[in-house]
Design an enzyme around this catalytic site. Structure first.
Site, PDB file in Angstrom:
ATOM      1  N   ALA A 200       0.810  -1.230   0.000  1.00  0.00           N
ATOM      2  CA  ALA A 200       0.000   0.000   0.000  1.00  0.00           C
ATOM      3  C   ALA A 200       0.837   1.271   0.000  1.00  0.00           C
ATOM      4  CB  ALA A 200      -0.935   0.000   1.217  1.00  0.00           C
ATOM      5  N   HIS A 201       1.982   1.254   0.704  1.00  0.00           N
ATOM      6  CA  HIS A 201       2.687   2.527   0.916  1.00  0.00           C
ATOM      7  C   HIS A 201       3.446   3.032  -0.301  1.00  0.00           C
ATOM      8  CE1 HIS A 201       7.063   1.475   1.670  1.00  0.00           C
ATOM      9  NE2 HIS A 201       6.542   0.266   1.799  1.00  0.00           N
ATOM     10  N   CYS A 325      18.497  -0.476   0.846  1.00  0.00           N
ATOM     11  CA  CYS A 325      18.893  -1.635   1.650  1.00  0.00           C
ATOM     12  C   CYS A 325      20.298  -2.119   1.312  1.00  0.00           C
ATOM     13  CB  CYS A 325      17.932  -2.790   1.424  1.00  0.00           C
ATOM     14  SG  CYS A 325      16.266  -2.289   1.100  1.00  0.00           S
TER      15      CYS A 325
HETATM   16  C1  LIG Z   1       9.058  -1.639  -1.461  1.00  0.00           C
HETATM   17  C2  LIG Z   1       9.205  -2.925  -2.164  1.00  0.00           C
HETATM   18  C3  LIG Z   1       8.986  -4.146  -1.510  1.00  0.00           C
HETATM   19  C4  LIG Z   1       8.682  -4.228  -0.040  1.00  0.00           C
HETATM   20  O1  LIG Z   1       7.413  -3.750   0.295  1.00  0.00           O
HETATM   21  P1  LIG Z   1       7.159  -3.353   1.821  1.00  0.00           P
HETATM   22  O2  LIG Z   1       5.678  -3.133   1.896  1.00  0.00           O
HETATM   23  O3  LIG Z   1       7.948  -2.120   2.087  1.00  0.00           O
HETATM   24  O4  LIG Z   1       7.590  -4.497   2.644  1.00  0.00           O
HETATM   25  C5  LIG Z   1       9.087  -5.311  -2.236  1.00  0.00           C
HETATM   26  N1  LIG Z   1       9.395  -5.298  -3.538  1.00  0.00           N
HETATM   27  C6  LIG Z   1       9.621  -4.152  -4.204  1.00  0.00           C
HETATM   28  C7  LIG Z   1       9.928  -4.206  -5.658  1.00  0.00           C
HETATM   29  C8  LIG Z   1       9.537  -2.930  -3.540  1.00  0.00           C
HETATM   30  O5  LIG Z   1       9.775  -1.804  -4.206  1.00  0.00           O
END
Ligand SMILES: *Cc1c(COP(=O)(O)O)cnc(C)c1O
Length: 389
Positions: A200-201, A325
């Protein structure tokens, strides 16, 4: 001081409409959706509506949507769930070298537990080749997981072709669509995928909410054990307000998709044109055409991306170098490394990601500050202009 946020691939602000829809679920509609009295049923209705809205955005059936605590959980669940469910058929998984760490680190975990993982190479634009996938599939292959849009360089993978290759060999196919959702059209039936991860974010919804699409008829080992929530597939009392927010964000994303894409693309191209004309020694990483509409990943010769980031931050501008990361690993970015970007260019790479609140004035300001920052850093660089840096 002016503040400009250009890191929408890391996260997005929550839209006002989304917050407004979430708030009553904290203070008024606080019943447990598993309870059978009216306040519980009301909360349950909120979940149902959100499930329908998220399903609509990817053209799925609401029954195929399972809410999770984030995109990372959806990725972990599908890899570990398929690995456990099909361990008697085989223990081989195929993914790519440019996946998000939610996939790569889960694969490493599975390798420690007796599974074998093939990490497919990509070409200079970041594309995974369907022919290479075809060659990598074995009799004991149980899952293929290839992301839909890369979070660093924005390359859009040929998911339909890749999924067709897996299907022809009877192998399940998953795609991490966290970056794709709300930024390019997604139709799970047309793509032919079995599983798809969302968050969602990244689409102007709240943090800490995700979902896994699981094609009807499929069932894999659960990841969370406990209560009977999410049709007995994902235990734990639902983050009702968060899920309602995800639903609203998905609805808005669906309504605005075409204009959102066109607006982002226009701003991004305008920004790239400015960078190219104002600054020498720049390189765009990732595919120029098949690309996330808001992503610009640029290498600046002779200087450090971190220095650019810090100096832009001093000017109120938020950007990212590679993936947030990967700052602790030896190569600055496993993605740029897989694309074959030389380490010297890799060091000077910045990711700018544009979103719904970015304006042309923002871009003018950033282009201006960036030009000065790069000039200043190159003046300080001992190797500027030297061959073979
Ligand atoms: C941000 C992201 C995630 C992780 O999602 P979260 O909701 O932050 O755990 C996984 N895969 C990709 C490609 C992302 O950009």
């Amino acid at each position: 001081m002016k503040q400009v946020y250009l890191d929408y691939a890391a996260t997005t602000p929550v839209k006002e409409e989304v917050v407004r829809e979430m708030l009553p679920y904290y203070t008024e509609v606080y019943g447990n959706p598993s309870s059978l009295y009216s306040p519980g049923l009301e909360a349950k209705a909120g979940l149902d509506e959100a499930r329908k809205r998220v399903a609509d955005l990817i053209k799925a059936d609401p029954k195929e949507i399972f809410f999770t605590s984030c995109g990372t959980e959806a990725d972990n669940w599908v890899l570990e769930g398929v690995a456990d469910s099909l361990k008697d058929k085989g223990k081989h998984i195929i993914t790519s070298r440019i996946e998000h760490h939610a996939i790569l680190h889960t694969c490493e975990y599975l390798e420690k537990h007796g599974y074998e993982v093939t990490y497919l190479d990509v070409d200079g634009d970041g594309f995974v080749s369907p022919e290479a996938l075809e060659k990598a599939i074995r009799d004991d292959t149980i899952l293929v997981s290839i992301m839909m849009v890369n979070n660093e360089v924005g390359t859009i993978e040929p998911i339909r072709e890749l999924a067709a290759v897996a299907k022809a060999r009877g192998v399940l196919f998953h795609t991490d669509a966290v970056q794709a959702l709300g930024n390019i059209p997604i139709d799970v039936k047309d793509l032919g995928v079995d599983f798809l991860s969302m968050s969602a974010h990244k689409i102007y919804g709240p943090k800490g909410v995700g979902a896994l699409y699981m094609r009807k008829g499929l069932r894999i080992t659960n990841y969370m054990h406990g209560g009977a929530q999410e049709s007995k597939r994902r235990a734990g009392t639902e983050n009702v307000a968060g899920i309602v927010g995800f639903g609203k964000a998905a609805e808005l994303a669906g309504q605005n998709l075409e204009s959102h894409m066109a607006d982002l693309r226009e701003l991004r191209d305008y920004f790239w044109e400015k960078i190219r004309t104002n600054i020498t020694g720049v390189q765009l990483n990732g595919s120029a055409e098949k690309r996330h509409p808001g992503n610009l990943n640029v290498s600046f010769d002779y200087i450090e991306g971190e220095a650019i980031l810090l100096m832009l931050d001093a000017g109120g501008i938020s950007v990212s170098t590679g993936s947030a990361c990967s700052s602790k690993s030896l190569v600055p970015s496993h993605v740029l490394d897989a694309l074959g970007v030389p380490i010297t260019k890799m060091n000077g790479t910045v990711r700018f990601t544009i979103g719904d609140f970015t304006t042309k004035e923002d871009i003018d300001y950033v282009a201006d500050v960036l030009t000065k920052v790069v000039e200043r850093l190159r003046e300080l660089s001992p190797v500027t202009g030297q061959e073979g840096w």
